[in-house]
Design a protein around this motif. Structure first.
Motif, short mmCIF file in Angstrom:
data_model
loop_
_atom_site.label_atom_id
_atom_site.label_comp_id
_atom_site.label_asym_id
_atom_site.label_seq_id
_atom_site.Cartn_x
_atom_site.Cartn_y
_atom_site.Cartn_z
N LEU A 109 -19.85 44.01 -43.99
CA LEU A 109 -20.78 42.90 -44.13
C LEU A 109 -21.93 43.36 -45.04
CD1 LEU A 109 -20.83 42.02 -40.32
CD2 LEU A 109 -19.24 41.21 -42.06
N GLY A 110 -21.96 42.79 -46.25
CA GLY A 110 -22.89 43.33 -47.24
C GLY A 110 -23.89 42.32 -47.79
N HIS A 167 -35.29 47.06 -38.39
CA HIS A 167 -35.36 45.61 -38.38
C HIS A 167 -33.95 45.01 -38.47
CE1 HIS A 167 -37.29 41.74 -39.14
NE2 HIS A 167 -36.40 41.54 -40.08
N ALA A 168 -33.16 45.53 -39.40
CA ALA A 168 -31.79 45.04 -39.57
C ALA A 168 -30.96 45.34 -38.32
CB ALA A 168 -31.14 45.67 -40.80
N ARG A 228 -26.69 41.27 -46.61
CA ARG A 228 -28.11 41.62 -46.42
C ARG A 228 -28.70 42.34 -47.61
NH1 ARG A 228 -29.81 41.30 -40.74
NH2 ARG A 228 -31.89 41.89 -41.33
N ILE A 229 -27.84 43.01 -48.36
CA ILE A 229 -28.32 43.79 -49.51
C ILE A 229 -29.15 42.90 -50.44
CG2 ILE A 229 -27.58 45.04 -51.60
CD1 ILE A 229 -25.23 46.11 -50.03
N GLN A 279 -33.29 41.58 -48.96
CA GLN A 279 -34.14 42.65 -48.41
C GLN A 279 -35.60 42.26 -48.30
OE1 GLN A 279 -32.86 45.56 -47.55
NE2 GLN A 279 -31.02 45.92 -48.75
N GLU A 327 -38.40 51.26 -41.33
CA GLU A 327 -38.75 49.94 -40.77
C GLU A 327 -37.69 48.90 -41.12
OE1 GLU A 327 -40.85 51.92 -42.32
OE2 GLU A 327 -42.45 52.31 -40.85
N MET A 328 -37.25 48.90 -42.40
CA MET A 328 -36.24 47.94 -42.82
C MET A 328 -34.94 48.15 -42.05
SD MET A 328 -36.78 48.32 -46.93
CE MET A 328 -35.97 46.92 -47.67
N THR A 388 -26.43 48.08 -45.86
CA THR A 388 -27.65 47.47 -46.38
C THR A 388 -28.13 48.08 -47.70
OG1 THR A 388 -28.92 48.94 -44.93
CG2 THR A 388 -28.53 46.71 -44.14
N GLN A 435 -33.93 52.38 -48.40
CA GLN A 435 -34.43 51.61 -47.27
C GLN A 435 -35.51 52.40 -46.55
OE1 GLN A 435 -32.36 48.55 -45.87
NE2 GLN A 435 -32.37 48.60 -48.08
N THR A 436 -36.53 51.71 -46.12
CA THR A 436 -37.51 52.36 -45.26
C THR A 436 -36.97 52.34 -43.83
OG1 THR A 436 -38.66 50.32 -44.69
CG2 THR A 436 -39.40 51.47 -46.67
N TYR A 443 -37.82 41.41 -44.83
CA TYR A 443 -37.69 42.16 -43.58
C TYR A 443 -38.98 42.25 -42.78
CZ TYR A 443 -39.91 46.44 -45.20
OH TYR A 443 -40.81 47.34 -45.64
N LEU A 444 -40.12 42.11 -43.44
CA LEU A 444 -41.38 42.17 -42.70
C LEU A 444 -41.83 40.80 -42.22
CD1 LEU A 444 -43.62 44.80 -44.53
CD2 LEU A 444 -42.60 44.93 -42.25
#
Lengths: 333, 133
Positions: free
Chosen positions: A98-99, B51-52, A101-102, A105, B47-48, B40, B44-45, A108-109
């Motif tokens: 499952l890709g 979160h995922a 999400r790439i 990005q 945190e990221m 992903t 990536q941090t 995410y916050l």
């Protein structure tokens, strides 16, 4: 086991805004846990508010990027967004990569964006059979808009029609000529077209040809928007078309008609799935049926006759239906 | 035929190195072993990543690092998982990890380290054993 016991509490927690509860509930629904009916009953009063946008199209057309960029615009307008991004399960191993999400990005916050990747898990229509339930969870959790991205589709994986309030079909200038657009299937289900990667040769021509074909369908106005999603070009226009479509749909009653149709489809789909699953489980265990299957495998009996024998045998069907129902039980283990 | 409820694994690359071949090989290998793998991408941090992991409700998190920053990044991910209430996620690591660093990583909550050269089947078996008991 722990999860099964707490399904109702999980639903309560989700409705209260607990960020861990929603992901867990999605897993229960996705795994067709025995608790699903209970969960759905609990959240039902909180559903029906969200607007569901389906995004489909061939592999690599840019669906994820379009979803990502639409999400930015929706957030700017203060709408909370849920995203369901689907990729295929292997028919051989059941595994999946499952890709999607790439490409998503940047959110995410942002607590206003929830993204969930799903695998098709044996479904062949571009979306997993459980997607409708997952959408309801996102709806009940308070998302204003839910974006559902299908697997990369060919011509006939069209589950999204019975899933979303509006369908955006994302294609590229290479996706074909006017004749492709005349064929049944993918080109038939679009409420809005996005011709993505529109900086490539042929985009304008494709738009003109598509519009010419669409003009032959009286009474419908389907917009064709040129986009370069990775640069954000055309996304505002696409969003405007979405808004326009939604307003029209709400005014002329089409939205409610579509949702009624969807409820029916969902129910029948669910029945089919459960019956199928229960049957496969039975077929796995029942000695008589196994022996019959062996005859078919050996070429001694043709499958049509074997099928007639099974379905014509009242006793057999009774045995199947009266067995202890394992169909919903895997989450209890 | 296929598993009813596949185990979900997040494969993530924390930090700044862009060497994702290993992570991709593992992601593909685990896919072929019947897992649902969420990948992903690079840079990536922590945190990221966490979160995922929360949104995707994963059972397992595989971290890959080739930059040498694993001693900072892996424990950070474990810590953030704990803060998010997902300390139950099985965290494993791989990449260029000197043997001497392994005890520290284990102490900080990484459950296993699979250095380059590990057979994918070993990782798959390990996950099945730990998660699908």
């Amino acid at each position: 086991m722990k999860r099964r016991q707490s399904a109702t509490q999980l639903a309560e927690r989700m409705l209260a805004g607990d960020s861990l509860a929603l992901p867990r509930l999605i897993s229960l629904v996705e795994g067709e846990s025995a608790a699903v009916a209970e969960i759905m009953r609990r959240i039902a009063p909180h559903t029906g508010r969200a607007y569901c946008v389906g995004v489909t199209g061939p592999p690599g057309a840019g669906k994820s990027t379009v979803v990502d960029k639409l999400t930015v615009l929706m957030r700017q307008r203060g709408l909370s967004v849920g995203i369901v991004a689907v990729d295929p399960s292997s028919p051989f191993t059941g595994g999946a990569l499952l890709g999607d999400r790439i490409r998503m990005q940047q959110h995410y916050l942002d607590p206003g964006v929830f993204i969930r990747s799903m695998a098709t898990r044996g479904s062949h229509g571009g979306l997993p059979g459980t997607v409708q339930g997952v959408i309801k969870l996102l709806d009940a959790s308070g998302r204003d808009v839910i974006l559902v991205e299908t697997v990369g589709v060919g011509q006939t994986e069209l589950d999204v029609v019975n899933t979303a309030d509006v369908v955006i079909v994302v294609v590229t200038p290479e996706s074909g000529d006017a004749v492709q657009a005349m064929k049944a299937g993918l080109f038939e289900i679009a409420d809005i077209f996005a011709i993505n990667k529109a900086d490539r040769e042929g985009a304008q021509r494709m738009k003109a040809e598509l519009e010419a074909i669409l003009a032959m369908k009286p009474g419908e106005s389907i917009a064709v928007v040129l986009t370069e999603a990775h640069r954000g070009v055309g996304i505002e226009e696409l969003y405007q078309e979405l808004e326009r479509y939604r307003r029209a749909q709400e005014e002329n009653g089409e939205l409610e008609r579509r949702r009624r149709h969807r409820r029916r489809e969902e129910f029948l789909e669910l029945l089919q799935r459960r019956i199928r699953r229960r049957f496969l489980d039975f077929a796995d265990k029942d000695g008589q049926l196994k022996a019959l299957t062996e005859q078919v495998v050996a070429g001694e009996l043709d499958p049509y006759s074997a099928c007639a024998r099974v379905l014509g045998d009242r006793h057999w069907l009774d045995k199947w239906l009266s067995q202890e129902g394992p169909a919903l039980s895997e989450a209890e283990g | 035929m296929t598993e009813e409820k596949p185990t979900r694994v997040l494969i993530a690359k924390p930090g700044l190195d862009g060497h994702d071949r290993g992570a991709k090989v593992v992601a593909l290998g685990l896919r072929d072993a019947g897992f649902e793998v969420i990948y992903t991408g690079i840079r990536q941090t922590p945190e990221m990543i966490v979160h995922a992991a929360v949104q995707e409700d994963v059972d397992v998190m595989g971290l890959s690092c080739l930059s040498g920053a694993h001693k900072t990044l892996f424990p950070k991910v474990v810590e953030l998982l704990r803060q998010s209430g997902r300390q139950d996620v099985l965290v494993i690591g791989g990449g260029i990890i000197p043997e001497d660093d392994v005890p520290l990583l284990m102490e900080r909550g990484v459950q296993a380290i699979f250095p380059s050269g590990t057979l994918i089947s070993r990782i798959a078996d390990y996950i099945r054993d730990k998660v699908q008991r």
